[in-house]
Motif scaffolding. Structure first.
Motif, PDB file in Angstrom:
ATOM      1  N   LEU A  54       0.628  -1.029   0.116  1.00  0.00           N
ATOM      2  CA  LEU A  54      -0.057   0.115  -0.361  1.00  0.00           C
ATOM      3  C   LEU A  54       1.121   0.906  -0.116  1.00  0.00           C
ATOM      4  O   LEU A  54       0.383   2.264   0.286  1.00  0.00           O
ATOM      5  N   GLY A  55       2.091   1.050  -0.175  1.00  0.00           N
ATOM      6  CA  GLY A  55       3.340   2.088  -0.741  1.00  0.00           C
ATOM      7  C   GLY A  55       2.483   3.549  -1.513  1.00  0.00           C
ATOM      8  O   GLY A  55       2.720   4.675  -0.627  1.00  0.00           O
ATOM      9  N   PRO A  56       1.937   2.924  -2.568  1.00  0.00           N
ATOM     10  CA  PRO A  56       1.793   4.358  -3.544  1.00  0.00           C
ATOM     11  C   PRO A  56       0.693   4.534  -2.848  1.00  0.00           C
ATOM     12  O   PRO A  56       0.599   6.656  -3.234  1.00  0.00           O
ATOM     13  N   LEU A  57      -0.104   3.629  -1.848  1.00  0.00           N
ATOM     14  CA  LEU A  57      -1.949   4.847  -1.550  1.00  0.00           C
ATOM     15  C   LEU A  57      -1.389   5.247  -0.263  1.00  0.00           C
ATOM     16  O   LEU A  57      -1.753   7.168  -0.134  1.00  0.00           O
ATOM     17  N   GLY A  58      -0.187   5.429   0.595  1.00  0.00           N
ATOM     18  CA  GLY A  58       0.041   5.860   2.156  1.00  0.00           C
ATOM     19  C   GLY A  58       0.934   7.310   1.099  1.00  0.00           C
ATOM     20  O   GLY A  58       0.514   8.027   1.955  1.00  0.00           O
ATOM     21  N   GLY A  59       1.314   7.288   0.341  1.00  0.00           N
ATOM     22  CA  GLY A  59       2.454   8.495  -0.431  1.00  0.00           C
ATOM     23  C   GLY A  59       1.970   9.197  -1.180  1.00  0.00           C
ATOM     24  O   GLY A  59       2.146  10.746  -0.507  1.00  0.00           O
ATOM     25  N   ALA A  60       0.626   8.838  -1.273  1.00  0.00           N
ATOM     26  CA  ALA A  60      -0.667  10.262  -1.693  1.00  0.00           C
ATOM     27  C   ALA A  60      -1.272  10.456  -0.695  1.00  0.00           C
ATOM     28  O   ALA A  60      -1.202  12.013  -0.425  1.00  0.00           O
ATOM     29  N   LEU A  61      -1.931   9.427   0.258  1.00  0.00           N
ATOM     30  CA  LEU A  61      -2.501  10.326   1.076  1.00  0.00           C
ATOM     31  C   LEU A  61      -1.280  11.519   2.278  1.00  0.00           C
ATOM     32  O   LEU A  61      -1.760  12.873   2.954  1.00  0.00           O
ATOM     33  N   TYR A  66      -3.832  -3.570  10.513  1.00  0.00           N
ATOM     34  CA  TYR A  66      -2.611  -3.318  10.568  1.00  0.00           C
ATOM     35  C   TYR A  66      -1.836  -3.178   9.668  1.00  0.00           C
ATOM     36  O   TYR A  66      -0.763  -1.686   9.637  1.00  0.00           O
ATOM     37  N   GLY A  67      -1.457  -3.781   8.371  1.00  0.00           N
ATOM     38  CA  GLY A  67      -1.112  -3.423   7.135  1.00  0.00           C
ATOM     39  C   GLY A  67      -1.388  -1.577   6.168  1.00  0.00           C
ATOM     40  O   GLY A  67      -0.486  -0.788   6.671  1.00  0.00           O
ATOM     41  N   CYS A  68      -2.730  -1.255   6.853  1.00  0.00           N
ATOM     42  CA  CYS A  68      -2.703   0.477   6.524  1.00  0.00           C
ATOM     43  C   CYS A  68      -1.811   0.906   7.203  1.00  0.00           C
ATOM     44  O   CYS A  68      -1.593   2.149   7.315  1.00  0.00           O
ATOM     45  N   CYS A 116       1.148   3.335   6.333  1.00  0.00           N
ATOM     46  CA  CYS A 116       1.564   5.297   6.456  1.00  0.00           C
ATOM     47  C   CYS A 116       2.557   5.371   7.869  1.00  0.00           C
ATOM     48  O   CYS A 116       3.167   6.552   7.370  1.00  0.00           O
ATOM     49  N   ASN A 117       2.228   4.751   8.463  1.00  0.00           N
ATOM     50  CA  ASN A 117       3.583   5.138   9.099  1.00  0.00           C
ATOM     51  C   ASN A 117       4.976   4.579   9.120  1.00  0.00           C
ATOM     52  O   ASN A 117       5.820   5.636   9.560  1.00  0.00           O
ATOM     53  N   VAL A 118       5.445   3.794   8.470  1.00  0.00           N
ATOM     54  CA  VAL A 118       6.890   3.366   8.090  1.00  0.00           C
ATOM     55  C   VAL A 118       7.388   4.755   6.926  1.00  0.00           C
ATOM     56  O   VAL A 118       8.147   5.008   6.779  1.00  0.00           O
ATOM     57  N   LEU A 119       6.150   5.163   6.128  1.00  0.00           N
ATOM     58  CA  LEU A 119       6.668   6.181   4.969  1.00  0.00           C
ATOM     59  C   LEU A 119       6.573   7.662   5.470  1.00  0.00           C
ATOM     60  O   LEU A 119       7.354   7.932   5.204  1.00  0.00           O
ATOM     61  N   VAL A 120       6.065   7.916   6.765  1.00  0.00           N
ATOM     62  CA  VAL A 120       6.360   9.088   7.644  1.00  0.00           C
ATOM     63  C   VAL A 120       7.573   9.026   8.074  1.00  0.00           C
ATOM     64  O   VAL A 120       8.098   9.736   7.791  1.00  0.00           O
ATOM     65  N   GLY A 121       7.250   8.167   9.021  1.00  0.00           N
ATOM     66  CA  GLY A 121       9.026   8.070   8.947  1.00  0.00           C
ATOM     67  C   GLY A 121       9.813   7.661   8.488  1.00  0.00           C
ATOM     68  O   GLY A 121      11.596   8.767   8.886  1.00  0.00           O
ATOM     69  N   PHE A 122      10.333   7.491   7.513  1.00  0.00           N
ATOM     70  CA  PHE A 122      11.174   7.845   6.499  1.00  0.00           C
ATOM     71  C   PHE A 122      11.276   9.265   5.313  1.00  0.00           C
ATOM     72  O   PHE A 122      12.016  10.105   5.684  1.00  0.00           O
ATOM     73  N   LEU A 123      10.100   9.632   5.146  1.00  0.00           N
ATOM     74  CA  LEU A 123       9.706  11.018   4.183  1.00  0.00           C
ATOM     75  C   LEU A 123      10.022  11.756   5.358  1.00  0.00           C
ATOM     76  O   LEU A 123      10.960  13.395   5.344  1.00  0.00           O
TER      77      LEU A 123
END
Length: 193
Positions: free
Chosen positions: A5-12, A53-55, A59-66
């Motif tokens: 779901l990385g692309p969706l998380g990035g879009a959000l 939980y994956g969703c 969100c949290n993993v992407l935010v942590g990196f970005l």
């Protein structure tokens, strides 16, 4: 699901910003873990833990990196490396801690305890400073040729770049080769007891 779901998380994140997406992720993780502790059927847990939980984790993993890339310019590579190292160290510590919890309080209470940790993390996620990212976006806007900075949910123009396609395919191959042996080692029971 956290990586799929990385692309969706990035879009959000592009649309709503780091803080809101991180808090959404923590809420999803907390709800997921709490409901997973109550389920009676494995099929339901596929949804409550696997999907929800994956969703939240996405969100949290992407935010942590970005967010690290927004806060650090000069020492960006070191900062991202430290985040990556922290995730690795966390993985080393997390497994044995969960094993101790499961053996002492059972899997249902382990889910509830981890859900409580997610609530604490949600409080910590509120410290992300959105103004830092806006300042950097303003600098990027002034450097752009057109001078227009537009927040898009999905920008598919990146797929026109052959370098980006090679990068994505290479990353997919690397991740696949990283996790595939772990799955087969478990399924053939080669782990030492």
């Amino acid at each position: 699901m956290a990586t799929v779901l990385g692309p969706l998380g990035g879009a959000l994140i592009n649309r709503f910003g780091y803080r809101k997406v991180a808090i959404l992720g923590a809420i999803l993780c907390t709800v997921s873990l709490t409901t997973s502790s109550l389920v009676e059927q494995m099929e339901v847990m596929y949804f409550t833990y696997g999907f929800l939980y994956g969703c939240g984790a996405c969100c949290n993993v992407l935010v942590g990196f970005l967010v690290v890339t927004e806060y650090f310019i000069k020492w960006r590579a070191l900062a991202v490396g430290m985040v990556t190292g922290g995730m690795g160290i966390g993985s080393l510590v997390y497994g044995p801690c969960l094993e101790i919890l499961v053996s002492s309080v059972g899997w249902r209470w382990t889910f509830r305890i981890v859900a409580a940790v997610c609530l604490i993390v949600m409080l910590l996620l509120c410290v992300y400073e959105e103004n830092v990212t806006e300042e950097i976006k303003w600098k990027n806007k002034s450097k752009s040729k057109a001078g227009n900075y537009e927040r898009k949910i999905f920008d598919c123009s990146v797929w026109r770049s052959p370098r980006y396609i090679v990068l994505v395919l290479g990353s997919m191959t690397a991740i696949f080769s990283k996790y595939l042996p772990m799955v087969h080692l478990v399924s053939t029971q080669l782990w030492c007891k």
